[in-house]
Design a protein around this motif. Structure first.
Motif, PDB file in Angstrom:
ATOM      1  N   HIS A 161      24.701   3.133 -45.864  1.00 19.77           N
ATOM      2  CA  HIS A 161      23.527   3.977 -46.092  1.00 19.77           C
ATOM      3  C   HIS A 161      23.225   4.879 -44.889  1.00 19.77           C
ATOM      4  N   LEU A 162      23.802   4.532 -43.746  1.00 15.74           N
ATOM      5  CA  LEU A 162      23.586   5.373 -42.555  1.00 15.74           C
ATOM      6  C   LEU A 162      24.719   6.376 -42.349  1.00 15.74           C
ATOM      7  N   ASP A 163      25.714   6.363 -43.223  1.00 21.51           N
ATOM      8  CA  ASP A 163      26.787   7.347 -43.064  1.00 21.51           C
ATOM      9  C   ASP A 163      26.166   8.742 -43.037  1.00 21.51           C
ATOM     10  N   GLY A 164      26.549   9.508 -42.049  1.00 23.80           N
ATOM     11  CA  GLY A 164      25.946  10.826 -41.867  1.00 23.80           C
ATOM     12  C   GLY A 164      25.030  10.863 -40.654  1.00 23.80           C
ATOM     13  N   VAL A 165      24.698   9.690 -40.136  1.00 24.00           N
ATOM     14  CA  VAL A 165      23.804   9.645 -38.965  1.00 24.00           C
ATOM     15  C   VAL A 165      24.435  10.350 -37.766  1.00 24.00           C
ATOM     16  N   GLU A 166      25.764  10.478 -37.797  1.00 21.73           N
ATOM     17  CA  GLU A 166      26.439  11.177 -36.691  1.00 21.73           C
ATOM     18  C   GLU A 166      26.037  12.647 -36.624  1.00 21.73           C
ATOM     19  N   LYS A 167      25.486  13.149 -37.704  1.00 19.33           N
ATOM     20  CA  LYS A 167      25.036  14.549 -37.702  1.00 19.33           C
ATOM     21  C   LYS A 167      23.569  14.683 -37.285  1.00 19.33           C
ATOM     22  N   ALA A 168      22.924  13.556 -37.065  1.00 16.85           N
ATOM     23  CA  ALA A 168      21.482  13.601 -36.789  1.00 16.85           C
ATOM     24  C   ALA A 168      21.199  13.862 -35.314  1.00 16.85           C
ATOM     25  N   ASP A 169      20.049  14.464 -35.059  1.00 16.15           N
ATOM     26  CA  ASP A 169      19.568  14.618 -33.688  1.00 16.15           C
ATOM     27  C   ASP A 169      18.730  13.424 -33.272  1.00 16.15           C
ATOM     28  N   SER A 170      18.136  12.754 -34.264  1.00 17.88           N
ATOM     29  CA  SER A 170      17.282  11.615 -33.942  1.00 17.88           C
ATOM     30  C   SER A 170      17.250  10.655 -35.124  1.00 17.88           C
ATOM     31  N   PHE A 171      17.058   9.384 -34.780  1.00 20.70           N
ATOM     32  CA  PHE A 171      17.088   8.319 -35.779  1.00 20.70           C
ATOM     33  C   PHE A 171      16.020   7.303 -35.423  1.00 20.70           C
ATOM     34  N   VAL A 204      17.597   9.383 -29.689  1.00 14.26           N
ATOM     35  CA  VAL A 204      17.868  10.817 -29.742  1.00 14.26           C
ATOM     36  C   VAL A 204      19.257  11.070 -29.161  1.00 14.26           C
ATOM     37  N   LYS A 205      19.832  12.162 -29.618  1.00 16.14           N
ATOM     38  CA  LYS A 205      21.176  12.486 -29.167  1.00 16.14           C
ATOM     39  C   LYS A 205      21.147  13.237 -27.836  1.00 16.14           C
ATOM     40  N   ASP A 206      20.040  13.912 -27.572  1.00 14.86           N
ATOM     41  CA  ASP A 206      19.908  14.640 -26.305  1.00 14.86           C
ATOM     42  C   ASP A 206      18.472  14.479 -25.820  1.00 14.86           C
ATOM     43  N   ARG A 207      18.311  13.595 -24.854  1.00 10.66           N
ATOM     44  CA  ARG A 207      16.956  13.258 -24.407  1.00 10.66           C
ATOM     45  C   ARG A 207      16.272  14.410 -23.682  1.00 10.66           C
ATOM     46  N   SER A 208      17.043  15.390 -23.236  1.00 14.67           N
ATOM     47  CA  SER A 208      16.433  16.459 -22.432  1.00 14.67           C
ATOM     48  C   SER A 208      15.388  17.240 -23.239  1.00 14.67           C
ATOM     49  N   TYR A 209      15.577  17.326 -24.556  1.00 15.63           N
ATOM     50  CA  TYR A 209      14.590  18.050 -25.364  1.00 15.63           C
ATOM     51  C   TYR A 209      13.254  17.311 -25.425  1.00 15.63           C
ATOM     52  N   LEU A 210      13.332  15.978 -25.505  1.00 20.80           N
ATOM     53  CA  LEU A 210      12.101  15.178 -25.480  1.00 20.80           C
ATOM     54  C   LEU A 210      11.383  15.384 -24.152  1.00 20.80           C
ATOM     55  N   VAL A 211      12.148  15.245 -23.083  1.00 23.07           N
ATOM     56  CA  VAL A 211      11.555  15.312 -21.748  1.00 23.07           C
ATOM     57  C   VAL A 211      10.951  16.692 -21.505  1.00 23.07           C
ATOM     58  N   GLU A 212      11.641  17.711 -21.993  1.00 25.43           N
ATOM     59  CA  GLU A 212      11.130  19.063 -21.789  1.00 25.43           C
ATOM     60  C   GLU A 212       9.795  19.257 -22.516  1.00 25.43           C
ATOM     61  N   ALA A 213       9.689  18.686 -23.700  1.00 21.10           N
ATOM     62  CA  ALA A 213       8.468  18.880 -24.488  1.00 21.10           C
ATOM     63  C   ALA A 213       7.308  18.019 -23.990  1.00 21.10           C
ATOM     64  N   LEU A 214       7.623  16.889 -23.360  1.00 18.15           N
ATOM     65  CA  LEU A 214       6.585  15.879 -23.153  1.00 18.15           C
ATOM     66  C   LEU A 214       6.326  15.477 -21.708  1.00 18.15           C
ATOM     67  N   SER A 215       6.990  16.136 -20.767  1.00 18.68           N
ATOM     68  CA  SER A 215       6.816  15.651 -19.402  1.00 18.68           C
ATOM     69  C   SER A 215       5.694  16.365 -18.667  1.00 18.68           C
ATOM     70  N   THR A 216       5.049  15.603 -17.809  1.00 18.47           N
ATOM     71  CA  THR A 216       4.118  16.129 -16.809  1.00 18.47           C
ATOM     72  C   THR A 216       4.415  15.304 -15.568  1.00 18.47           C
ATOM     73  N   TYR A 217       4.107  15.843 -14.420  1.00 20.09           N
ATOM     74  CA  TYR A 217       4.473  15.105 -13.207  1.00 20.09           C
ATOM     75  C   TYR A 217       3.453  15.374 -12.110  1.00 20.09           C
ATOM     76  N   PRO A 218       2.250  14.833 -12.290  1.00 23.89           N
ATOM     77  CA  PRO A 218       1.209  15.065 -11.287  1.00 23.89           C
ATOM     78  C   PRO A 218       1.545  14.356  -9.975  1.00 23.89           C
ATOM     79  N   GLU A 219       0.965  14.844  -8.917  1.00 29.57           N
ATOM     80  CA  GLU A 219       1.222  14.300  -7.581  1.00 29.57           C
ATOM     81  C   GLU A 219       1.024  12.786  -7.540  1.00 29.57           C
TER      82      GLU A 219
END
Lengths: 521, 521
Positions: free
Chosen positions: B323-333, B352-367
């Protein structure tokens, strides 16, 4: 390696013999069946046996908590070397698991409950909060709608009303008004949901294409959670207006600066719609001027949110309540019971003056969730007040904290920490090598080691080194911030086990390290 | 009123005498100090005493769980009548609290762990999961960055890798690839964070003003969490494209319909950017055609997300993995270990297949969060993979489930439930008054009582009444959906204590109620 004295307690031995002999075979108990059909993952007697063992393990952990380095001293990647690279096919015993927790997990834990934890802001655990977590995990309900466990929703409504009264919030924030309270996971989620409510309220008036014109106002001391909420909500980054806080006012924001920023934006055709004020900022526990900011917000039909995540707890004491003056002008108010209020993480309390805006922004109502009570509109469905659908029975732990400790004890608990912080402040003031950086308001002291006048970076490296050597000793954990360009050390009192002796020992350590650093400079 | 037999256990009595006599004064123990200064909210021996009592309370609850109505039968507002309207000033005793839990809280609990719970999808509790919750509540760390408890982050990385291997996810989803796994609270949060990652990836290419052109594709069987995520992310409501599922394919979506919708949108100048497929839809556990949808997404440079919140658990069995055949085409599961995998709520696994997109959307880095390890970029800081800043040590419970049960037992656990559902399906098929509405794939059976041909609303009221009378009996809890306009009953097997006898009893009840309803019709 730091070992727990677990298993040596007579109580634990007694329990094993008393409750569970029928489950034991040989040296260790395996909790999976030998064939799958016999797996009984929720057998009451197995739960009893294992639960008792875990209670003893945890009580022993607390007994020996001072023996661990407060800040974990492991190196990145340490755990990968210690664990296999795939899940076991066959069950392990609980004994093996406890061994692994002692030997592999605990060295990688930073002990937020240590009495010598003074970093960031506290994350309080307590017996009452812990019992609440246990019971919530036991019921393991998913309380998205009233019907999925009426007690979960109703207890939440009731304890949030109790808490609002303790804080003397205006009556509009109570559940029998158009407002009401709700438990969010964190202050980040709290500010996000009210930002969404405010966004959609404004877009309804101005049209959804005006999203690019919406402007949010905060100070440079506002928690980064607001910036993140803006990113999520699609607020254009250039419309996140960061007003410089006033260093002459202990880093509270100056209302005039906000008014000015709003004027400029209005004249550019932008739409100011959200002001966030803070009571107890993360860096220095500054208190923004709520009445003035509230007036500004009301004057421009903006949403006014107050983030009192940390300092809200102090405001249950009459002598600190004045820091909330002006809350009557707010649309929403947030404080974290999981920070400094003995309620285990997570438990962030949010009140709104008009719940309809939350519900409008966050509700969905698919067929498969429809039910009599919701359709009769006779109940609250908290799924529509938050980001996720599912939610835990978190009101239990807050209820238990309030019931088992009582308001008077909770007030004394807060006062005791503030006195300890005052004591630390006096110690710093008594040593001319140090300076206190901002007036202490609650239980946070901002200070630093004074650099020599010739210091090339104004004391940045010196104070970084002081923090780093202190933290590397394993004896305390403190954190830092930067205020007006200066690297500042933060000493936040608030762990449940902290006593004067721990504050004194921390100060002695900092003095000794300062002496060493000065000697080597 | 249903009362727990608590306190009658010799074990509990022994514990009180053995561990805690020094804490007891008179009839009940008060857990607040008599003066505030003496409040010891994290005293190890008090934690031990109270923890043992709570373990017995909970084990007794599970022993007697079948005596409670599965669906709470209280009326809206019931609890307000039973509790005072403000928090107590002075502490209550634990005995009083237990009385209140028995008499006031439990009647308002819907018992998701009851063996006769068949509503929605399950929310599994287990001894191993419960122990993990206890330990997590005890450490009570706030694991936003690696440094705040390295073990929390590292164990999460490791168990998510273990789980990815159990599911045979492509290697790009593993942590040593650009991808990786993370624990979210719920599937709602999982789909929101990947939608934000996809949104920002697309806006980066097309400019942020193109937000109004972004289009999301899903089927009318996709969970409402996606619609809510779109609302939050600012996707224009008219750009949430709901494609009608194909009722001839058990309500899976037809790829051709998606392709057609995309073509229309492209020719209107819109930007298709996100497809959500489901493995095990909420209404009927349909499986969308992953390979075809994956191809469509790849062909248009769209983000492809797979929501396997419920049915993902079954895919650890080789016979369901297809039932998961095709998951190789997914960006996230995404799949929920807290649904049908014995891991107490909440624990939703996202890869996720590329974590950099998550980090780019959701990161903040206060002092105030800067630290050596994060700055050296040598660690994962999960705060940048999720909505909130703070996070609990949730990997512990998943690790314990995997360790204490082992993969083989977990597979058998799943198979057993599927067999029970098959058994129920056979029972329904054997009674000509009923019909099975969709082919059963996993452990959900969709069925209904056939209405008389003359029925005015096609069986809606009849089946509603059947569900309502069954649920009102307190003996079972089932829920409903609507498929192709028909009101359908859902029977989801998956509670940890469910055995064949419970399925048989539920069926007998439904048959009896059906007989009564038909007689009175």
């Amino acid at each position: 390696m730091y070992a727990l004295p677990c298993g040596a307690m007579p109580c634990a031995k007694l329990l094993c013999c008393f409750c569970c002999c029928q489950l034991r075979e040989g040296g260790g108990t395996s909790y999976g069946g030998d064939d799958g059909g016999s797996l009984r993952p929720m057998d009451a007697e197995q739960l009893r046996e294992c639960g008792h063992r875990m209670v003893d393990f945890i009580a022993d952990y607390y007994k020996s908590i001072e023996r661990f380095p407060v800040l974990s001293q492991v190196q990145p990647g340490y755990l990968k070397e210690l664990l296999p690279d795939s899940a076991p096919n066959r069950p392990d015993t609980l004994d093996t698991l406890f061994d692994d927790i002692r030997e592999k997990i605990i060295p990688g834990v930073t002990h937020w409950q240590s009495p010598s934890y003074f970093a960031y802001y506290p994350s309080n655990s307590s017996t009452a909060g812990f019992l609440g977590e246990m019971l919530s995990a036991a019921f393991n309900i998913v309380g998205f709608s009233w019907i999925t466990s009426p007690a979960a929703t109703e207890l939440e409504v009731i304890v949030l009303d109790w808490f609002a009264k303790m804080l003397k919030l205006p009556s509009q924030f109570l559940s029998d008004a158009p407002g009401g309270g709700v438990i969010q996971g964190t202050a980040s989620e709290a500010v996000l949901v009210v930002l969404l409510a405010a966004r959609d309220r404004t877009l309804k008036k101005h049209g959804k294409k005006s999203l690019e014109k919406l402007v949010v106002y905060a100070s440079d001391q506002t928690h980064s959670a607001l910036q993140k909420a803006c990113q999520i909500a699609g607020i254009f980054p250039e419309n996140f207006r960061v007003v410089k806080a006033d260093c002459s006012k202990n880093y509270a924001v100056a209302p005039e600066a906000v008014t000015e920023a709003i004027s400029v934006d209005l004249s550019s055709g932008l739409i100011p719609f959200f002001i966030c004020a803070t009571v107890g900022t993360t860096s220095s526990s500054a208190v923004d001027p709520l009445p003035e900011l509230g007036n500004i917000a009301q004057g421009h039909d903006m949403w006014f949110h107050i983030d009192a995540a940390y300092a809200g707890s102090a405001c249950i004491c009459p002598e600190y309540r004045h820091h909330l003056d002006g809350v009557e002008k707010a649309d929403s108010f947030n404080m974290n019971a999981h920070k400094w209020f003995l309620t285990n993480f997570d438990c962030s309390l949010l009140w709104v003056k008009d719940r309809s805006y939350l519900v409008e922004a966050l509700s969905t109502y698919p067929e498969f969730l429809k039910n009599k009570a919701s359709q009769a509109n006779s109940v609250v469905d908290f799924k529509d007040w938050q980001i996720p659908l599912g939610r835990r029975f978190r009101s239990l732990k807050l209820w238990m904290v309030l019931r088992l400790y009582g308001v008077e004890n909770l007030q004394s608990y807060i006062r005791n920490h503030i006195q300890l912080a005052e004591h630390f402040e006096q110690l710093v003031l008594s040593d001319s090598r140090f300076e206190v950086m901002t007036p202490r308001i609650f239980s946070l002291v901002c200070f630093r080691l004074l650099p020599p006048t010739s210091d090339h970076d104004g004391g940045r490296q010196l104070n970084y080194d002081l923090m780093d050597t202190a933290n590397s000793s394993g004896k305390i954990f403190i954190s830092h911030t930067v205020l007006a360009g200066k690297f500042v050390l933060r000493f936040a009192v608030g762990a449940p086990l902290t006593e004067e002796q721990h504050v004194d020992a921390a100060w002695k350590l900092l003095q000794d390290e300062a002496t060493k650093l000065s000697g080597s400079a």
